[in-house]
Design a protein around this motif. Structure first.
Motif, PDB file in Angstrom:
ATOM      1  N   GLY A  29      -7.268  28.265   5.592  1.00  0.00           N
ATOM      2  CA  GLY A  29      -8.131  28.891   4.587  1.00  0.00           C
ATOM      3  C   GLY A  29      -8.049  28.253   3.213  1.00  0.00           C
ATOM      4  O   GLY A  29      -9.056  28.153   2.498  1.00  0.00           O
ATOM      5  N   ALA A  30      -6.878  27.779   2.830  1.00  0.00           N
ATOM      6  CA  ALA A  30      -6.689  27.199   1.499  1.00  0.00           C
ATOM      7  C   ALA A  30      -7.440  25.880   1.318  1.00  0.00           C
ATOM      8  O   ALA A  30      -7.667  25.441   0.178  1.00  0.00           O
ATOM      9  CB  ALA A  30      -5.198  26.970   1.246  1.00  0.00           C
ATOM     10  N   PHE A  31      -7.843  25.252   2.407  1.00  0.00           N
ATOM     11  CA  PHE A  31      -8.492  23.940   2.335  1.00  0.00           C
ATOM     12  C   PHE A  31     -10.014  24.025   2.363  1.00  0.00           C
ATOM     13  O   PHE A  31     -10.691  23.003   2.209  1.00  0.00           O
ATOM     14  CB  PHE A  31      -8.018  23.055   3.494  1.00  0.00           C
ATOM     15  CG  PHE A  31      -6.540  22.767   3.470  1.00  0.00           C
ATOM     16  CD1 PHE A  31      -6.024  21.737   2.715  1.00  0.00           C
ATOM     17  CD2 PHE A  31      -5.671  23.565   4.210  1.00  0.00           C
ATOM     18  CE1 PHE A  31      -4.661  21.479   2.701  1.00  0.00           C
ATOM     19  CE2 PHE A  31      -4.303  23.315   4.206  1.00  0.00           C
ATOM     20  CZ  PHE A  31      -3.796  22.274   3.440  1.00  0.00           C
ATOM     21  N   ILE A  32     -10.554  25.220   2.582  1.00  0.00           N
ATOM     22  CA  ILE A  32     -12.004  25.363   2.761  1.00  0.00           C
ATOM     23  C   ILE A  32     -12.686  25.492   1.409  1.00  0.00           C
ATOM     24  O   ILE A  32     -12.499  26.472   0.686  1.00  0.00           O
ATOM     25  CB  ILE A  32     -12.312  26.570   3.666  1.00  0.00           C
ATOM     26  CG1 ILE A  32     -11.723  26.334   5.065  1.00  0.00           C
ATOM     27  CG2 ILE A  32     -13.813  26.820   3.753  1.00  0.00           C
ATOM     28  CD1 ILE A  32     -11.755  27.540   5.962  1.00  0.00           C
ATOM     29  N   VAL A  36     -15.385  19.387   1.355  1.00  0.00           N
ATOM     30  CA  VAL A  36     -14.476  19.106   2.471  1.00  0.00           C
ATOM     31  C   VAL A  36     -15.299  19.006   3.750  1.00  0.00           C
ATOM     32  O   VAL A  36     -16.285  19.722   3.931  1.00  0.00           O
ATOM     33  CB  VAL A  36     -13.416  20.222   2.595  1.00  0.00           C
ATOM     34  CG1 VAL A  36     -12.601  20.081   3.867  1.00  0.00           C
ATOM     35  CG2 VAL A  36     -12.512  20.218   1.386  1.00  0.00           C
ATOM     36  N   THR A  37     -14.926  18.111   4.653  1.00  0.00           N
ATOM     37  CA  THR A  37     -15.628  18.015   5.927  1.00  0.00           C
ATOM     38  C   THR A  37     -14.919  18.846   6.991  1.00  0.00           C
ATOM     39  O   THR A  37     -13.711  19.070   6.917  1.00  0.00           O
ATOM     40  CB  THR A  37     -15.715  16.555   6.417  1.00  0.00           C
ATOM     41  OG1 THR A  37     -14.412  16.115   6.833  1.00  0.00           O
ATOM     42  CG2 THR A  37     -16.237  15.633   5.322  1.00  0.00           C
ATOM     43  N   THR A  38     -15.683  19.259   7.979  1.00  0.00           N
ATOM     44  CA  THR A  38     -15.063  20.001   9.084  1.00  0.00           C
ATOM     45  C   THR A  38     -14.161  19.084   9.901  1.00  0.00           C
ATOM     46  O   THR A  38     -13.200  19.544  10.519  1.00  0.00           O
ATOM     47  CB  THR A  38     -16.130  20.649   9.978  1.00  0.00           C
ATOM     48  OG1 THR A  38     -17.101  19.663  10.362  1.00  0.00           O
ATOM     49  CG2 THR A  38     -16.830  21.784   9.242  1.00  0.00           C
ATOM     50  N   GLY A  39     -14.441  17.783   9.888  1.00  0.00           N
ATOM     51  CA  GLY A  39     -13.548  16.843  10.541  1.00  0.00           C
ATOM     52  C   GLY A  39     -12.169  16.823   9.899  1.00  0.00           C
ATOM     53  O   GLY A  39     -11.140  16.747  10.587  1.00  0.00           O
ATOM     54  N   GLU A  40     -12.145  16.910   8.571  1.00  0.00           N
ATOM     55  CA  GLU A  40     -10.855  16.970   7.866  1.00  0.00           C
ATOM     56  C   GLU A  40     -10.118  18.263   8.202  1.00  0.00           C
ATOM     57  O   GLU A  40      -8.890  18.251   8.397  1.00  0.00           O
ATOM     58  CB  GLU A  40     -11.093  16.858   6.360  1.00  0.00           C
ATOM     59  CG  GLU A  40     -11.566  15.488   5.908  1.00  0.00           C
ATOM     60  CD  GLU A  40     -12.056  15.456   4.466  1.00  0.00           C
ATOM     61  OE1 GLU A  40     -11.943  14.386   3.839  1.00  0.00           O
ATOM     62  OE2 GLU A  40     -12.563  16.484   3.970  1.00  0.00           O
ATOM     63  N   LEU A  41     -10.846  19.378   8.259  1.00  0.00           N
ATOM     64  CA  LEU A  41     -10.218  20.652   8.623  1.00  0.00           C
ATOM     65  C   LEU A  41      -9.659  20.590  10.046  1.00  0.00           C
ATOM     66  O   LEU A  41      -8.561  21.083  10.312  1.00  0.00           O
ATOM     67  CB  LEU A  41     -11.238  21.795   8.499  1.00  0.00           C
ATOM     68  CG  LEU A  41     -11.802  22.049   7.104  1.00  0.00           C
ATOM     69  CD1 LEU A  41     -12.880  23.128   7.166  1.00  0.00           C
ATOM     70  CD2 LEU A  41     -10.716  22.430   6.117  1.00  0.00           C
ATOM     71  N   ASP A  42     -10.418  19.981  10.947  1.00  0.00           N
ATOM     72  CA  ASP A  42      -9.954  19.843  12.332  1.00  0.00           C
ATOM     73  C   ASP A  42      -8.657  19.042  12.399  1.00  0.00           C
ATOM     74  O   ASP A  42      -7.735  19.413  13.140  1.00  0.00           O
ATOM     75  CB  ASP A  42     -11.041  19.160  13.163  1.00  0.00           C
ATOM     76  CG  ASP A  42     -10.595  18.888  14.586  1.00  0.00           C
ATOM     77  OD1 ASP A  42     -10.565  19.845  15.379  1.00  0.00           O
ATOM     78  OD2 ASP A  42     -10.255  17.726  14.887  1.00  0.00           O
ATOM     79  N   GLN A  43      -8.569  17.961  11.633  1.00  0.00           N
ATOM     80  CA  GLN A  43      -7.351  17.139  11.668  1.00  0.00           C
ATOM     81  C   GLN A  43      -6.154  17.926  11.134  1.00  0.00           C
ATOM     82  O   GLN A  43      -5.041  17.829  11.672  1.00  0.00           O
ATOM     83  CB  GLN A  43      -7.544  15.868  10.848  1.00  0.00           C
ATOM     84  CG  GLN A  43      -6.408  14.865  10.992  1.00  0.00           C
ATOM     85  CD  GLN A  43      -6.252  14.345  12.409  1.00  0.00           C
ATOM     86  OE1 GLN A  43      -7.209  13.857  13.004  1.00  0.00           O
ATOM     87  NE2 GLN A  43      -5.045  14.458  12.971  1.00  0.00           N
ATOM     88  N   LEU A  44      -6.389  18.720  10.100  1.00  0.00           N
ATOM     89  CA  LEU A  44      -5.318  19.562   9.558  1.00  0.00           C
ATOM     90  C   LEU A  44      -4.819  20.561  10.604  1.00  0.00           C
ATOM     91  O   LEU A  44      -3.609  20.762  10.768  1.00  0.00           O
ATOM     92  CB  LEU A  44      -5.805  20.296   8.303  1.00  0.00           C
ATOM     93  CG  LEU A  44      -5.980  19.443   7.042  1.00  0.00           C
ATOM     94  CD1 LEU A  44      -6.802  20.198   6.002  1.00  0.00           C
ATOM     95  CD2 LEU A  44      -4.619  19.049   6.465  1.00  0.00           C
ATOM     96  N   ILE A  45      -5.742  21.202  11.299  1.00  0.00           N
ATOM     97  CA  ILE A  45      -5.363  22.167  12.330  1.00  0.00           C
ATOM     98  C   ILE A  45      -4.643  21.473  13.479  1.00  0.00           C
ATOM     99  O   ILE A  45      -3.617  21.962  13.981  1.00  0.00           O
ATOM    100  CB  ILE A  45      -6.599  22.942  12.827  1.00  0.00           C
ATOM    101  CG1 ILE A  45      -7.027  23.973  11.764  1.00  0.00           C
ATOM    102  CG2 ILE A  45      -6.332  23.643  14.166  1.00  0.00           C
ATOM    103  CD1 ILE A  45      -8.307  24.691  12.062  1.00  0.00           C
TER     104      ILE A  45
END
Length: 258
Positions: A29-32, A36-45
């Motif tokens: 949640g803190a990164f949204i 920001v791209t959803t690809g970056e969020l996916d890599q974080l997860i």
């Protein structure tokens, strides 16, 4: 395939997996934010599941065609199974992130809605009503209740708010398998369908559309969108049927709120 009643040992494993799924949603949640791209969020997860939680992202390589990422990111009119990519999020977007982690053979599966920057009042209302739908469905879960009771409770909240319930996708049993019996519809009639028993674990995950319920699946074989391009929202929890009612296995450890 019959519904699997979980043993106390399996329930203990599912509690751990459910907590980890919720923790990963707390973390992301803190990164949204816009840009920001959803690809970056996916890599974080992906990295969080493996390097911090010691688990495996269940979606990666799942299904046919094999799902290519470690979570689902469904934006605005995407109903479910949106594939993370390199397109930046915009102010006003609404985003569902759906995670499933495998820990010691057990699946923790949960999704939440997130607002990107400042969103419209209409989008906020859809998000809130969809959460109410999920909680209404969960609220009737107890031994002796039926899956029809769960679906009816979700449907009434959605339709009374002027929204529609997606019918082609549903909740599911979960445990050592990612998708087990039973199928959990988010619409239906009271006192019909499977009678709930202690030890059952399944997801309640209504997908609610701002417009009509109709959908289409994109050429990638995964991404599901509203046919009328109006907004859609979804929340998901894993629920255990207990001797006296229910237990939500994916409550946020950060807020202790479902």
């Amino acid at each position: 395939m019959a519904v699997i009643i979980k043993t106390p040992e399996e329930i203990a494993g599912m509690r751990i997996a459910g907590r980890l799924a919720a923790e990963s949603l707390d973390y992301i949640g803190a990164f949204i934010k816009p840009g920001v791209t959803t690809g970056e969020l996916d890599q974080l997860i992906h990295d969080y599941h493996i390097n911090v939680q010691g688990g495996i992202p269940a979606t990666l390589g799942y299904g046919n065609p094999p799902y290519p990422k470690s979570c689902c990111t469904s934006i605005n009119h995407v109903i479910c199974h949106g594939i993370p990519d390199d397109k930046p999020l915009k102010n006003g977007d609404i985003l569902n992130i759906d995670v499933t982690i495998i820990k010691d053979g057990f699946h923790g599966d949960s999704s939440r809605m997130f607002a990107v920057g400042e969103i419209s009042a209409q989008a906020r209302r859809l998000i809130n009503v969809t959460h109410e739908c999920m909680m209404a469905g969960i609220g009737v879960v107890k031994p002796g209740a039926t899956l029809g009771d769960v679906g009816y409770a979700c449907q009434q909240i959605a339709e009374n708010a002027g929204y529609s319930v997606v019918q082609e996708f549903c909740g599911h049993g979960v445990g050592r398998g990612f998708h087990e019996d039973p199928q959990v519809l988010h619409y239906g009639r009271r006192h019909t369908g499977l009678v709930l028993e202690p030890g059952m674990i399944f997801t309640v995950e209504p997908m609610i559309n701002q417009g009509k319920r109709h959908l289409r699946i994109l050429a990638d074989g995964w991404t599901v969108v509203t046919k009328d391009h109006k907004l859609s929202a979804q929340w998901e929890h894993e629920v255990l049927v207990t001797e006296t009612g229910h237990e939500i296995l994916t409550i946020s450890p950060a807020t202790n709120q479902p």
